[in-house]
Design a protein around this motif. Structure first.
Motif, PDB file in Angstrom:
ATOM      1  N   VAL A 150     -10.855   8.044  -3.194  1.00  0.00           N
ATOM      2  CA  VAL A 150      -9.888   7.346  -2.262  1.00  0.00           C
ATOM      3  C   VAL A 150      -8.599   7.324  -2.186  1.00  0.00           C
ATOM      4  CG1 VAL A 150     -10.324   5.324  -1.481  1.00  0.00           C
ATOM      5  CG2 VAL A 150     -12.264   6.127  -2.974  1.00  0.00           C
ATOM      6  N   LEU A 151      -8.447   8.020  -1.759  1.00  0.00           N
ATOM      7  CA  LEU A 151      -6.577   7.906  -1.194  1.00  0.00           C
ATOM      8  C   LEU A 151      -6.281   6.100  -0.381  1.00  0.00           C
ATOM      9  CD1 LEU A 151      -3.284   8.783  -1.457  1.00  0.00           C
ATOM     10  CD2 LEU A 151      -4.146  10.365   0.221  1.00  0.00           C
ATOM     11  N   LEU A 152      -5.481   5.345  -0.423  1.00  0.00           N
ATOM     12  CA  LEU A 152      -5.129   4.277   0.412  1.00  0.00           C
ATOM     13  C   LEU A 152      -3.419   4.942   0.782  1.00  0.00           C
ATOM     14  CD1 LEU A 152      -7.257   1.928  -1.292  1.00  0.00           C
ATOM     15  CD2 LEU A 152      -7.724   3.461   0.681  1.00  0.00           C
ATOM     16  N   SER A 153      -2.983   4.181   2.093  1.00  0.00           N
ATOM     17  CA  SER A 153      -1.528   4.727   2.185  1.00  0.00           C
ATOM     18  C   SER A 153      -1.154   4.032   3.636  1.00  0.00           C
ATOM     19  CB  SER A 153      -1.373   6.237   2.881  1.00  0.00           C
ATOM     20  OG  SER A 153      -2.516   6.165   3.382  1.00  0.00           O
ATOM     21  N   VAL A 154      -0.016   3.619   3.300  1.00  0.00           N
ATOM     22  CA  VAL A 154       0.615   2.888   4.303  1.00  0.00           C
ATOM     23  C   VAL A 154       1.727   3.789   5.035  1.00  0.00           C
ATOM     24  CG1 VAL A 154       2.466   1.000   4.947  1.00  0.00           C
ATOM     25  CG2 VAL A 154       0.313   1.035   3.243  1.00  0.00           C
ATOM     26  N   GLU A 155       1.742   3.504   5.834  1.00  0.00           N
ATOM     27  CA  GLU A 155       2.547   4.511   6.811  1.00  0.00           C
ATOM     28  C   GLU A 155       3.743   3.770   7.715  1.00  0.00           C
ATOM     29  OE1 GLU A 155       0.829   6.813   9.582  1.00  0.00           O
ATOM     30  OE2 GLU A 155      -0.283   7.893   7.978  1.00  0.00           O
ATOM     31  N   LYS A 156       4.879   3.339   7.254  1.00  0.00           N
ATOM     32  CA  LYS A 156       6.166   2.918   7.918  1.00  0.00           C
ATOM     33  C   LYS A 156       6.412   3.671   9.023  1.00  0.00           C
ATOM     34  CE  LYS A 156       6.718   1.085   3.486  1.00  0.00           C
ATOM     35  NZ  LYS A 156       7.789   0.678   2.430  1.00  0.00           N
ATOM     36  N   LEU A 157       6.108   2.712  10.283  1.00  0.00           N
ATOM     37  CA  LEU A 157       6.697   3.726  11.177  1.00  0.00           C
ATOM     38  C   LEU A 157       7.628   2.804  12.050  1.00  0.00           C
ATOM     39  CD1 LEU A 157       3.210   4.028  13.256  1.00  0.00           C
ATOM     40  CD2 LEU A 157       4.754   5.839  11.833  1.00  0.00           C
ATOM     41  N   LYS A 158       8.055   2.897  12.855  1.00  0.00           N
ATOM     42  CA  LYS A 158       9.485   2.387  13.886  1.00  0.00           C
ATOM     43  C   LYS A 158       9.153   0.956  14.680  1.00  0.00           C
ATOM     44  CE  LYS A 158      12.633   6.685  13.386  1.00  0.00           C
ATOM     45  NZ  LYS A 158      13.486   7.381  14.039  1.00  0.00           N
ATOM     46  N   GLU A 159       7.565   1.178  14.509  1.00  0.00           N
ATOM     47  CA  GLU A 159       7.212   0.379  15.427  1.00  0.00           C
ATOM     48  C   GLU A 159       7.321  -0.662  14.669  1.00  0.00           C
ATOM     49  OE1 GLU A 159       3.648   1.969  16.680  1.00  0.00           O
ATOM     50  OE2 GLU A 159       4.546   4.349  17.793  1.00  0.00           O
ATOM     51  N   LYS A 160       6.802  -2.198  15.527  1.00  0.00           N
ATOM     52  CA  LYS A 160       5.895  -3.042  15.203  1.00  0.00           C
ATOM     53  C   LYS A 160       5.105  -3.430  13.856  1.00  0.00           C
ATOM     54  CE  LYS A 160       8.820  -5.891  18.662  1.00  0.00           C
ATOM     55  NZ  LYS A 160       8.423  -7.108  19.357  1.00  0.00           N
ATOM     56  N   GLU A 161       4.234  -2.446  14.455  1.00  0.00           N
ATOM     57  CA  GLU A 161       3.571  -2.539  13.307  1.00  0.00           C
ATOM     58  C   GLU A 161       3.197  -1.236  12.463  1.00  0.00           C
ATOM     59  OE1 GLU A 161       0.289   0.398  15.999  1.00  0.00           O
ATOM     60  OE2 GLU A 161       0.512  -1.553  17.009  1.00  0.00           O
ATOM     61  N   LYS A 162       2.587  -1.516  11.275  1.00  0.00           N
ATOM     62  CA  LYS A 162       2.343  -1.018  10.317  1.00  0.00           C
ATOM     63  C   LYS A 162       1.057  -0.263  10.421  1.00  0.00           C
ATOM     64  CE  LYS A 162       5.791  -2.802   6.620  1.00  0.00           C
ATOM     65  NZ  LYS A 162       5.569  -3.500   5.328  1.00  0.00           N
ATOM     66  N   ARG A 163       0.689   1.163   9.507  1.00  0.00           N
ATOM     67  CA  ARG A 163      -0.614   1.749  10.139  1.00  0.00           C
ATOM     68  C   ARG A 163      -0.866   1.775   8.169  1.00  0.00           C
ATOM     69  NH1 ARG A 163      -0.129   7.138  13.840  1.00  0.00           N
ATOM     70  NH2 ARG A 163       0.154   5.629  14.881  1.00  0.00           N
ATOM     71  N   GLN A 164      -2.680   1.457   8.474  1.00  0.00           N
ATOM     72  CA  GLN A 164      -2.944   1.549   7.779  1.00  0.00           C
ATOM     73  C   GLN A 164      -3.457   2.196   6.910  1.00  0.00           C
ATOM     74  OE1 GLN A 164      -1.636  -0.938   4.701  1.00  0.00           O
ATOM     75  NE2 GLN A 164      -0.155  -1.882   6.519  1.00  0.00           N
ATOM     76  N   ARG A 165      -4.072   2.881   6.046  1.00  0.00           N
ATOM     77  CA  ARG A 165      -4.403   4.976   6.524  1.00  0.00           C
ATOM     78  C   ARG A 165      -5.836   4.542   5.282  1.00  0.00           C
ATOM     79  NH1 ARG A 165      -2.570  10.185   8.251  1.00  0.00           N
ATOM     80  NH2 ARG A 165      -5.257  11.405   7.953  1.00  0.00           N
ATOM     81  N   ALA A 166      -7.224   4.687   5.463  1.00  0.00           N
ATOM     82  CA  ALA A 166      -7.451   5.312   4.207  1.00  0.00           C
ATOM     83  C   ALA A 166      -8.526   6.346   4.303  1.00  0.00           C
ATOM     84  CB  ALA A 166      -8.930   3.728   3.931  1.00  0.00           C
TER      85      ALA A 166
END
Length: 110
Positions: free
Chosen positions: A39-55
């Motif tokens: 299992v790989l859990l990650s956080v993608e920091k984008l330039k937009e306001k929201e952060k995308r959480q990925r599993a």
């Protein structure tokens, strides 16, 4: 079953680890021939306001590798969606194996 939980741009806390383990128990309950789970859990920091959480999850069962991924604004929601997808794929694989064995038995009987 070997379980590996890792994080990318994220520290995997004990509460997060126990949450993933409890959710994966549902998959193992449906199909007990699970060999390895990554299992790989990650956080993608984008330039937009929201952060995308990925599993992401790579599940090795006897004879096949099953891969799923899910994205959401909340990591716990992404894990829930991931386990739902994974559970559906595992049940489908189990049914495929059962149907294949049933048709082979029919041909041998006749």
């Amino acid at each position: 079953m070997n379980l590996t939980i890792s994080g990318h741009h994220l520290d995997v806390t004990p509460s997060l680890r126990s949450y993933v383990e409890s959710k994966l128990d549902r998959v193992v309950r449906h199909f007990d021939q699970v060999v390895n789970v990554n299992v790989l859990l990650s956080v993608e920091k984008l330039k937009e306001k929201e952060k995308r959480q990925r599993a992401e999850c790579n599940l090795m069962v006897k004879g096949k590798s099953i891969f799923c991924e899910s994205q959401d604004e909340d990591l716990y929601a992404a894990i829930d969606t991931l386990v739902d997808k994974l559970d559906r794929q595992v049940v489908e694989h189990k049914n495929r194996l059962r149907d294949h064995q049933a048709t082979a038995g029919k041909h041998l009987a006749s």
